[in-house]
Design an enzyme around this catalytic site. Structure first.
Site, PDB file in Angstrom:
ATOM      1  N   PRO A  17      12.307 -44.942  26.007  1.00 50.03           N
ATOM      2  CA  PRO A  17      13.729 -45.249  25.828  1.00 50.03           C
ATOM      3  C   PRO A  17      13.890 -46.129  24.593  1.00 50.03           C
ATOM      4  O   PRO A  17      13.154 -47.107  24.443  1.00 50.03           O
ATOM      5  CB  PRO A  17      14.091 -46.029  27.104  1.00 50.03           C
ATOM      6  CG  PRO A  17      12.804 -46.543  27.654  1.00 50.03           C
ATOM      7  CD  PRO A  17      11.718 -45.627  27.172  1.00 50.03           C
ATOM      8  N   ALA A  19      17.078 -47.912  22.484  1.00 51.55           N
ATOM      9  CA  ALA A  19      18.512 -48.140  22.275  1.00 51.55           C
ATOM     10  C   ALA A  19      18.859 -47.871  20.815  1.00 51.55           C
ATOM     11  O   ALA A  19      18.155 -48.308  19.905  1.00 51.55           O
ATOM     12  CB  ALA A  19      18.855 -49.585  22.645  1.00 51.55           C
ATOM     13  N   GLN A  71      17.068 -44.646  31.953  1.00 52.83           N
ATOM     14  CA  GLN A  71      16.718 -46.045  32.182  1.00 52.83           C
ATOM     15  C   GLN A  71      17.974 -46.887  32.374  1.00 52.83           C
ATOM     16  O   GLN A  71      18.877 -46.862  31.539  1.00 52.83           O
ATOM     17  CB  GLN A  71      15.923 -46.611  31.008  1.00 52.83           C
ATOM     18  CG  GLN A  71      15.394 -48.004  31.334  1.00 52.83           C
ATOM     19  CD  GLN A  71      14.825 -48.720  30.142  1.00 52.83           C
ATOM     20  OE1 GLN A  71      15.508 -48.912  29.140  1.00 52.83           O
ATOM     21  NE2 GLN A  71      13.577 -49.133  30.235  1.00 52.83           N
ATOM     22  N   CYS A 104      13.151 -55.528  28.009  1.00 52.85           N
ATOM     23  CA  CYS A 104      13.904 -55.760  26.771  1.00 52.85           C
ATOM     24  C   CYS A 104      13.986 -57.258  26.469  1.00 52.85           C
ATOM     25  O   CYS A 104      14.435 -58.041  27.310  1.00 52.85           O
ATOM     26  CB  CYS A 104      15.313 -55.166  26.884  1.00 52.85           C
ATOM     27  SG  CYS A 104      16.270 -55.448  25.382  1.00 52.85           S
ATOM     28  N   LYS A 143       9.788 -50.622  33.851  1.00 50.94           N
ATOM     29  CA  LYS A 143       9.146 -50.794  32.539  1.00 50.94           C
ATOM     30  C   LYS A 143       9.221 -52.270  32.165  1.00 50.94           C
ATOM     31  O   LYS A 143      10.299 -52.858  32.173  1.00 50.94           O
ATOM     32  CB  LYS A 143       9.852 -49.926  31.500  1.00 50.94           C
ATOM     33  CG  LYS A 143       9.258 -50.020  30.100  1.00 50.94           C
ATOM     34  CD  LYS A 143       9.835 -48.913  29.215  1.00 50.94           C
ATOM     35  CE  LYS A 143       9.309 -48.952  27.798  1.00 50.94           C
ATOM     36  NZ  LYS A 143       9.878 -50.007  26.971  1.00 50.94           N
ATOM     37  N   ASN A 205       1.933 -48.134  27.169  1.00 42.99           N
ATOM     38  CA  ASN A 205       2.871 -48.091  26.034  1.00 42.99           C
ATOM     39  C   ASN A 205       2.525 -49.194  25.035  1.00 42.99           C
ATOM     40  O   ASN A 205       2.107 -50.276  25.427  1.00 42.99           O
ATOM     41  CB  ASN A 205       4.300 -48.263  26.575  1.00 42.99           C
ATOM     42  CG  ASN A 205       5.345 -48.439  25.483  1.00 42.99           C
ATOM     43  OD1 ASN A 205       6.089 -49.420  25.487  1.00 42.99           O
ATOM     44  ND2 ASN A 205       5.413 -47.513  24.548  1.00 42.99           N
ATOM     45  N   GLY A 206       2.728 -48.856  23.764  1.00 41.18           N
ATOM     46  CA  GLY A 206       2.563 -49.839  22.705  1.00 41.18           C
ATOM     47  C   GLY A 206       1.609 -49.377  21.625  1.00 41.18           C
ATOM     48  O   GLY A 206       0.423 -49.178  21.872  1.00 41.18           O
ATOM     49  N   ASP A 207       2.175 -49.132  20.427  1.00 36.26           N
ATOM     50  CA  ASP A 207       1.379 -48.843  19.229  1.00 36.26           C
ATOM     51  C   ASP A 207       0.643 -47.505  19.260  1.00 36.26           C
ATOM     52  O   ASP A 207      -0.340 -47.335  18.546  1.00 36.26           O
ATOM     53  CB  ASP A 207       0.362 -49.970  18.956  1.00 36.26           C
ATOM     54  CG  ASP A 207       1.028 -51.323  18.708  1.00 36.26           C
ATOM     55  OD1 ASP A 207       2.271 -51.349  18.544  1.00 36.26           O
ATOM     56  OD2 ASP A 207       0.316 -52.333  18.680  1.00 36.26           O
ATOM     57  N   ARG A 230       8.248 -45.922  18.567  1.00 36.75           N
ATOM     58  CA  ARG A 230       8.530 -45.961  17.129  1.00 36.75           C
ATOM     59  C   ARG A 230       7.860 -44.858  16.326  1.00 36.75           C
ATOM     60  O   ARG A 230       8.411 -44.404  15.325  1.00 36.75           O
ATOM     61  CB  ARG A 230       8.153 -47.344  16.579  1.00 36.75           C
ATOM     62  CG  ARG A 230       9.079 -48.455  17.094  1.00 36.75           C
ATOM     63  CD  ARG A 230       8.489 -49.813  16.872  1.00 36.75           C
ATOM     64  NE  ARG A 230       7.239 -49.963  17.608  1.00 36.75           N
ATOM     65  CZ  ARG A 230       6.357 -50.923  17.409  1.00 36.75           C
ATOM     66  NH1 ARG A 230       6.582 -51.821  16.484  1.00 36.75           N
ATOM     67  NH2 ARG A 230       5.245 -50.984  18.128  1.00 36.75           N
TER      68      ARG A 230
HETATM   69  C1  LIG Z   1      14.855 -49.441  18.225  1.00 38.78           C
HETATM   70  C2  LIG Z   1      14.195 -49.670  19.548  1.00 38.78           C
HETATM   71  C3  LIG Z   1      14.959 -49.637  20.693  1.00 38.78           C
HETATM   72  C4  LIG Z   1      14.368 -49.841  21.947  1.00 38.78           C
HETATM   73  N1  LIG Z   1      15.117 -49.739  23.069  1.00 38.78           N
HETATM   74  C5  LIG Z   1      14.525 -49.829  24.290  1.00 38.78           C
HETATM   75  C6  LIG Z   1      15.259 -49.579  25.482  1.00 38.78           C
HETATM   76  O1  LIG Z   1      16.441 -49.209  25.461  1.00 38.78           O
HETATM   77  N2  LIG Z   1      14.606 -49.729  26.666  1.00 38.78           N
HETATM   78  C7  LIG Z   1      13.284 -50.095  26.725  1.00 38.78           C
HETATM   79  O2  LIG Z   1      12.723 -50.215  27.821  1.00 38.78           O
HETATM   80  N3  LIG Z   1      12.576 -50.312  25.614  1.00 38.78           N
HETATM   81  C8  LIG Z   1      13.151 -50.167  24.408  1.00 38.78           C
HETATM   82  N4  LIG Z   1      12.403 -50.306  23.285  1.00 38.78           N
HETATM   83  C9  LIG Z   1      10.968 -50.520  23.419  1.00 38.78           C
HETATM   84  C10 LIG Z   1      10.212 -49.177  23.434  1.00 38.78           C
HETATM   85  O3  LIG Z   1      10.600 -48.402  24.543  1.00 38.78           O
HETATM   86  C11 LIG Z   1       8.695 -49.413  23.472  1.00 38.78           C
HETATM   87  O4  LIG Z   1       8.381 -50.118  24.644  1.00 38.78           O
HETATM   88  C12 LIG Z   1       8.199 -50.208  22.273  1.00 38.78           C
HETATM   89  O5  LIG Z   1       8.787 -49.754  21.079  1.00 38.78           O
HETATM   90  C13 LIG Z   1       6.674 -50.121  22.153  1.00 38.78           C
HETATM   91  O6  LIG Z   1       6.266 -48.792  21.999  1.00 38.78           O
HETATM   92  P1  LIG Z   1       5.879 -48.195  20.551  1.00 38.78           P
HETATM   93  O7  LIG Z   1       4.812 -49.078  19.981  1.00 38.78           O
HETATM   94  O8  LIG Z   1       5.397 -46.806  20.854  1.00 38.78           O
HETATM   95  O9  LIG Z   1       7.112 -48.224  19.711  1.00 38.78           O
HETATM   96  C14 LIG Z   1      12.979 -50.116  22.038  1.00 38.78           C
HETATM   97  C15 LIG Z   1      12.222 -50.153  20.865  1.00 38.78           C
HETATM   98  C16 LIG Z   1      12.807 -49.925  19.638  1.00 38.78           C
HETATM   99  C17 LIG Z   1      11.949 -49.958  18.413  1.00 38.78           C
END
Ligand SMILES: Cc1cc2nc3c(=O)[nH]c(=O)nc-3n(C[C@H](O)[C@H](O)[C@H](O)COP(=O)(O)O)c2cc1C
Length: 335
Positions: A17, A19, A71, A104, A143, A205-207, A230
């Site tokens: 997810p 935002a 979510q 968040c 989450k 999750n993460g990176d 991302r």
């Molecule tokens: C622009 C943006 C918006 C996000 N919005 C949400 C959200 O609405 N809900 C949520 O649980 N996490 C949100 N996240 C976190 C991501 O879901 C994820 O946990 C985080 O980016 C780490 O994963 P990644 O390294 O694959 O980006 C957001 C992250 C980014 C960069």
């Protein structure tokens, strides 16, 4: 071939997810490329309870979309439960599962007691999960992050166990503390410790930025599925690379600029068709698709002024012409 069995019927690769990012066309492009399930951005349970149109639109699906995850965020158990029911009624069979945001770190969310603030109050978090579980017929996941802050220490394994006891069907863990926002790196060890602490499935999750990262996270932590955020921005094809890696195939070459631009065109056309006023929103997606393209900085400057489909396409055409070397390899771009 990666051994993970996935969550809820074998889903191993999930679009996170996000935002302000996870619009329906983006979700479709990601699932077409290989994401097993795509999530909506976080949706305010309170906003839904006021029948706020803007909030309700966040759960609009395209006819051709597959099942999606939704979510919810909020801190009132009753409101969360009622709105979980509303989402289920609205989406029916098209809902994959419901997730509750407890990760968040944004100030405006945390100050109301929502998002990662709930990690500081496991009793309140448990009450939300029990209420949503009591109301919903779909699986319910939570989450969250590694913990609130480095100073407060890692809370995720114990928190995950509390969520399991409250009825969660799976958890997703991002291995950063809330107060880290996106700094430093995500700690895979934390995801492994969560996996050891619970018997329900764990989504890591993460990176995760490519297939190799996904396989490594699954193997190192024992998690059941990976969630990617991302790395999918401007590159839904990351999911094709991840699926290839899970099948034991060689890494895919980075997507050609032509392919990224083809996706950018579909994103622009598809979203403007359902949301004619989305041009300003689409600019950032368009910039992500052009990341690393020749003269990308100039193109970004132009995209910042695009208001119509034609204007977006004109910039994409010019980037492709610049790449093809029209006017000489280092010619000043007409962009
Ligand atoms: C622009 C943006 C918006 C996000 N919005 C949400 C959200 O609405 N809900 C949520 O649980 N996490 C949100 N996240 C976190 C991501 O879901 C994820 O946990 C985080 O980016 C780490 O994963 P990644 O390294 O694959 O980006 C957001 C992250 C980014 C960069």
């Amino acid at each position: 071939m990666c051994a993970s069995s996935g969550v809820f019927g074998g889903h191993r690769v999930i679009l996170a997810p996000m935002a302000g990012v996870s619009d329906p066309v983006f979700r479709l492009l990601c699932t077409e490329a290989g994401a097993d399930v795509a999530f909506t951005e976080m949706v305010s349970a309170k906003g839904l309870s006021y029948a706020n149109e803007k909030t309700r639109h966040l759960v609009d699906l395209l006819p051709q979309e597959g099942r999606v995850g939704v979510q919810l965020f909020g801190h009132e158990p009753d409101t969360m439960a009622e709105q979980a029911r509303w989402v289920e009624a609205e989406l029916g069979e098209r809902l994959a599962w419901l997730d509750i945001n407890m990760g968040c770190p944004a100030r405006k969310i945390v100050k109301k007691g929502d998002g990662s603030a709930l990690m500081k109050d496991p009793a309140a978090a448990s009450a939300i999960v029990s209420a949503v579980k009591g109301a919903a017929t779909h699986p319910v996941t939570v989450k969250f992050r590694r913990g609130w802050s480095e100073e407060a220490g890692e809370a995720a394994p114990l928190f995950a166990r509390r969520m399991q006891e409250a009825g969660a069907d799976a958890v997703t863990v991002h291995g950063r503390f809330a107060m880290q926002f996106y700094q430093g790196s995500s700690d895979a060890g934390c995801i492994a410790r969560v996996k050891e602490a619970v018997t329900i499935p764990v989504i890591g999750n993460g990176d995760v930025a490519c297939g190799t990262d996904a396989v490594r996270l699954l193997e190192e932590t024992g998690c059941d599925a990976v969630m990617v955020g991302r790395a999918a921005q401007g590159n839904p094809l990351v999911f094709a690379d991840i699926q290839a890696a899970l099948e034991g195939k060689a890494a895919l070459p980075p997507p050609a600029l032509e392919d990224r631009i083809a996706l950018a065109r579909r994103h622009v056309d598809g979203l403007l068709a359902i949301r004619p006023r989305a041009a300003a929103y689409l600019r950032k997606h368009a910039m992500w698709y052009l990341h690393g393209a020749p003269h990308a900085a100039v193109a970004r400057g132009k995209l910042a002024h695009c208001s119509t489909q034609e204007e977006f396409h004109a910039v994409f055409d010019e980037v492709l012409r610049a790449q093809a070397g029209t006017g000489g390899p280092h010619a000043a771009p007409s962009l």
